[in-house]
Design a protein around this motif. Structure first.
Motif: not given
Length: 449
Positions: A305-326
């Motif tokens: 399921f994660t691979l359907n929504v994981l950002p492809r671009h945007g660098g680490l900031p978008s990943l930090w945000c996604f981790a926080g959302q989770m």
């Protein structure tokens, strides 16, 4: 499907979402409903890849229509005399398909499809591609080392708090999982805020509902692992991670990002045996196996399921945000299950045997939890789920090396055999990775989602 000039050149679905996701149906999808291309109305076989947006709209585009759209954009840009407008048109294209603005008339024949990478025949482009492959390879090595450090910190800290039975420093594993994940969410959100990340401006930002679903699964998964970490011996053997390479390989195959092959099967077997033999324990793993197996099943669905929504671009900031959302919902899962299974643990928080020690350890494992999740996202973003699976046994190898160096353990023949098996799998997969990337074959399965 007619291309527009200026800002309208971007390929979007009927709801106006950018079409950036390249995927095919899962093994359990597409058996009851046929899919047709929203551009040409031709049927799309359930085994074929198609293009979609990241918002789960009922809209699909076949590869022919996708290629046709960007070919029209190239032809349109070739006819534009204004350099600024021409550059604007080209910048709206996906980077891997974008021709050089200094190379009119932008003949599509000079630019192979996305899977071939940059235009062939240029020595400079080849050199740049080689440098990019090496950079990605060394990035993965650095990320793997950082993951090992964060995993060690989380596991050892959790075990220190939970072991000891009635004399444990913390009353309940589910409650600890909840506290750690809420703390991790705060850390991740704070870092995303400090980097000035704006989800409103990010077209790939993960919606709250999707992040919550993934977070619920993540909370269940980590709560089960926390129960295993109550055992000091299980933590020293890293039982929690023994099956993880198999789980991640299965996730990659189900998600369609790793192709089933003889090489993959052999590598998985070598890594599993290597991980098992490298561990300092053996039969004790069977005690915690039920919890680990159940968590493993949840991990598989969580990653698919994660691979359907994981950002492809945007660098680490978008990943930090996604981790926080989770981590908000995953923390709430821990609190809820702790309340239902051991509501007395909340009262015990008022009578901790060593509250200062708890206050020192909990922030550390919260940070490690957030960092570990972020690194996993970045590894998968840069490579694939199976690459992440290959990194996991580094934890056992590092622990074995430390025990030998500090004279806390002996190096046995089975340990050496385990390290050798793992080393063989690493060398084979690293060589395949470098060869595929250098030849222009897209080894990054994540890009196909």
């Amino acid at each position: 499907m007619e291309p527009a000039h200026g800002n309208g050149v971007e390929l979007v679905c009927k709801q106006g979402h950018p079409v950036t996701k390249y995927k095919k149906l899962r093994a359990w999808q597409g058996h009851t409903k046929d899919r047709a291309c929203s551009g040409c109305a031709q049927p799309i076989d359930r085994k074929d890849f198609r293009w979609r947006c990241n918002h789960h709209c009922d809209w699909d585009l076949c590869e022919v229509c996708y290629d046709r759209h960007w070919t029209r954009v190239i032809h349109s840009a070739a006819k534009v005399q204004d350099p600024a407008l021409r550059l604007e048109l080209l910048e709206a294209m996906p980077e891997e398909r974008r021709p050089s603005p200094d190379d009119p008339p932008f003949s599509p024949s000079k630019h192979p499809p996305r899977q071939g990478g940059a235009a062939a025949g240029s020595a400079g482009a080849a050199s740049e591609a080689s440098s990019s492959v090496k950079s990605t390879f060394f990035l993965l090595i650095v990320l793997a080392c950082a993951w090992v450090a964060s995993a060690m910190c989380y596991s050892s800290g959790a075990t220190k708090l939970l072991s000891g039975g009635d004399k444990a420093l913390f009353p309940d594993p589910w409650l600890l999982s909840g506290v750690a994940h809420i703390g991790g969410a705060i850390v991740c959100k704070a870092i995303a805020y400090l980097t000035k990340y704006d989800a409103e401006q990010d077209k790939e930002a993960v919606d709250t509902m999707s992040a919550s679903v993934v977070g619920l699964m993540y909370g269940l998964e980590n709560g089960l692992y926390a129960k295993v970490l109550c055992d000091v011996a299980a933590e020293s053997r890293h039982d929690v991670y023994v099956l993880r390479p198999l789980v991640l390989a299965a996730s990659g195959v189900l998600a369609g990002t790793n192709k089933p092959s003889a090489r993959l099967v052999v590598s998985v077997v070598c890594v599993l045996l290597g991980s098992w033999l490298t561990s300092t324990g053996g039969a004790g793993f069977l005690t915690s196996f039920p919890w680990i197996a159940l968590a493993g099943w949840i991990t598989i669905f969580r990653w698919v399921f994660t691979l359907n929504v994981l950002p492809r671009h945007g660098g680490l900031p978008s990943l930090w945000c996604f981790a926080g959302q989770m981590m908000w919902p995953s923390g709430l899962v821990g609190f809820e299950i702790a309340f239902m299974s051991n509501h007395g643990s909340y009262r015990q928080l008022l009578h901790l045997p060593n509250p200062l020690e708890v206050l020192k350890i909990v922030p550390a494992i919260a940070l490690a939890c957030g960092l570990q999740l972020l690194i996993e996202f970045r590894v998968v973003q840069a490579s694939s789920l199976w690459t992440l699976g290959l990194c996991i046994p580094l934890l056992q190898v590092s622990t074995l090396g430390l025990s030998v160096v500090t004279s806390e353990g002996d190096l046995t023949l089975s340990n050496l055999l385990g390290v050798a098996l793992y080393g063989v799998a690493l060398v084979v997969e690293a060589a395949a990775f470098l060869k595929e990337r250098a030849s222009g074959t897209d080894a990054n399965g994540y890009l196909k989602l």
